[in-house]
Design an enzyme around this catalytic site. Structure first.
Site, mmCIF file in Angstrom:
data_model
loop_
_atom_site.group_PDB
_atom_site.id
_atom_site.type_symbol
_atom_site.label_atom_id
_atom_site.label_comp_id
_atom_site.label_asym_id
_atom_site.label_seq_id
_atom_site.Cartn_x
_atom_site.Cartn_y
_atom_site.Cartn_z
ATOM 1 N N HIS A 193 0.840 -1.199 0.000
ATOM 2 C CA HIS A 193 0.000 0.000 0.000
ATOM 3 C C HIS A 193 0.879 1.255 0.000
ATOM 4 O O HIS A 193 1.118 1.854 1.041
ATOM 5 C CB HIS A 193 -0.902 -0.035 1.234
ATOM 6 C CG HIS A 193 -1.915 1.064 1.310
ATOM 7 N ND1 HIS A 193 -2.231 1.872 0.239
ATOM 8 C CD2 HIS A 193 -2.683 1.494 2.360
ATOM 9 C CE1 HIS A 193 -3.155 2.739 0.624
ATOM 10 N NE2 HIS A 193 -3.440 2.537 1.893
ATOM 11 N N CYS A 199 -10.871 2.677 1.390
ATOM 12 C CA CYS A 199 -11.179 3.517 2.540
ATOM 13 C C CYS A 199 -10.115 4.600 2.646
ATOM 14 O O CYS A 199 -9.022 4.484 2.088
ATOM 15 C CB CYS A 199 -11.266 2.692 3.819
ATOM 16 S SG CYS A 199 -9.756 1.776 4.230
ATOM 17 N N GLY A 234 -8.264 7.521 5.384
ATOM 18 C CA GLY A 234 -8.078 8.050 6.731
ATOM 19 C C GLY A 234 -8.820 9.357 6.926
ATOM 20 O O GLY A 234 -8.813 10.228 6.060
#
Length: 401
Positions: A355, A385, A387
């Site tokens: 990632h 998703c 943060g």
């Protein structure tokens, strides 16, 4: 106002390096320049008509203060090519592609290179107190640590970072440690199988490091076993005796770059570019920051509603594995059938492939296009998703030649 169609005409990425691995001494510019030069080398007219270079990045440095324009200059593009940087954390690379899409849809541009570049191995340490003098010892802060804590804002920091949000989903959706480790194991096995079958060769541009040509992803582990994963200690176990999230069932911290050449239909025809995918639609949605990992759920629901498509219409689904527990929670909330699970992350994802924050969205887009075209599939869905409490999703349609 009419909306122009938007096509991806090329997509390329570097191999993905481990944290402190083979690319640790390469800056994001070092990783990205060869990709840009590769994209423009295929057609001598591309630099002449290129409008923008849009780069997603989460952990930049002043050495490339606006990596978008810095990259255009280092790649020796003409001076008329503009560039800027995008930060939507884990979706930065996808946001760069969507920014390009909107500019082309509205006629403000015709040809753009968009993607992301990140070196988490070179994420800076910093201090905001030195400039005006300080007393006592000097303390430097780790941008990787504080970027996660303060993704939730400074008034309500998440002291456990993204790990804490993952454990919140574990509680809410009652997801076991065994389920998480099984998903992590399968992710590595899928990625290693894809490497063995040469699935990524078409999408990867090898990168030279000290005379050695790096041709494949460094993060996947063929020797991963469920027994090894089960032995790893939960990272937050000191604060939560029931914690389950480990380094083994979480995404990696990685180094990579990935970019797409994006064009209007008119420009593709003018330059003789062959579209490989059409960007159909996209969506972003907000969720509580304490459960940021559930962000893909409303984003996917939104983009499906916008397009009139359903999950059964989608041939390949990519939801980034920030954490195994996060992905499992999303599939439960979306009521994935067994058929949909079989279409999900077929070549691995964040846990196995890694990632590289700012580059991840563009890396997934590149891999998804390659997978759709190599299997003569049609619709692909990408989501992740973010943060701070967001989710992003986009739908593309392959163009098989």
């Amino acid at each position: 106002m009419s909306i122009n169609k938007v096509y991806i005409c090329d997509a390329i990425r570097t191999p993905i390096g481990r944290f402190g691995g083979v690319f640790k001494n390469l800056s994001p510019l070092d990783l990205a320049v060869p990709l840009i030069q590769h994209l423009v080398s295929k057609n001598s007219e591309i630099p002449k008509y290129l409008d923008e270079l849009i780069v997603g990045q989460g952990y930049g440095t002043p050495e490339a203060a606006n990596i978008g324009k810095a990259l255009a200059l280092d790649a020796e593009l003409p001076d008329h090519v503009c560039g800027y940087t995008v930060d939507r954390r884990c979706a930065s690379g996808l946001q760069a592609i969507i920014d390009a899409t909107m500019m082309i849809q509205t006629g403000k541009a015709n040809l753009i290179i968009a993607g992301g570049a990140e070196s988490l191995s070179q994420a800076p340490f910093y201090s905001s107190k030195i400039r005006w003098g300080s007393f006592g010892d000097l303390t430097l802060k780790d941008s990787l640590k504080y970027g996660r804590i303060y993704a939730n804002g400074q008034k309500n920091p998440i002291l456990g970072g993204m790990l804490e949000t993952a454990e919140n989903l574990r509680r809410e959706y009652q997801i076991s440690r065994q389920e998480q480790d099984e998903l992590a194991y399968q992710s590595h096995m899928k990625a290693c199988k894809a490497i063995e079958q040469g699935k990524f060769k078409k999408e990867i541009l090898p990168i030279s490091v000290k005379g050695r040509l790096i041709e494949q992803d460094e993060h996947p582990r063929q020797d991963t076993t469920l027994e090894q994963l089960a032995k790893l200690k939960p990272i937050l176990e000191k604060d939560d005796a029931e914690a389950t999230v480990t380094a083994g069932n979480s995404s990696g911290q990685n180094d990579a770059a990935a970019f797409c050449l994006i064009a209007s239909e008119e420009m593709a025809n003018q330059l003789g570019l062959q579209p490989i995918a059409e960007i159909i639609d996209w969506a972003v949605a907000g969720v509580p920051s304490a459960v940021m990992g559930i962000g893909p759920v409303p984003a996917i629901q939104k983009v499906l509603k916008n397009t009139g498509l359903s999950l059964s219409d989608i041939d390949r689904i990519e939801i980034n594995e920030a954490f195994a527990v996060q992905l499992i929670a999303c599939t439960k909330a979306l009521n994935f059938s067994e058929r949909e699970l079989q279409k999900l992350n077929v070549n691995g994802s964040g846990i196995s492939l890694g990632h590289p924050i700012g580059a991840t969205g563009a890396r997934i887009m590149t891999t998804l296009i390659n997978e759709l075209n190599s299997t003569s599939s049609h619709y692909g869905l990408i989501s992740m998703c973010i943060g701070g409490g967001q989710g992003m999703a986009a739908i593309i349609k392959s163009i098989n030649h």
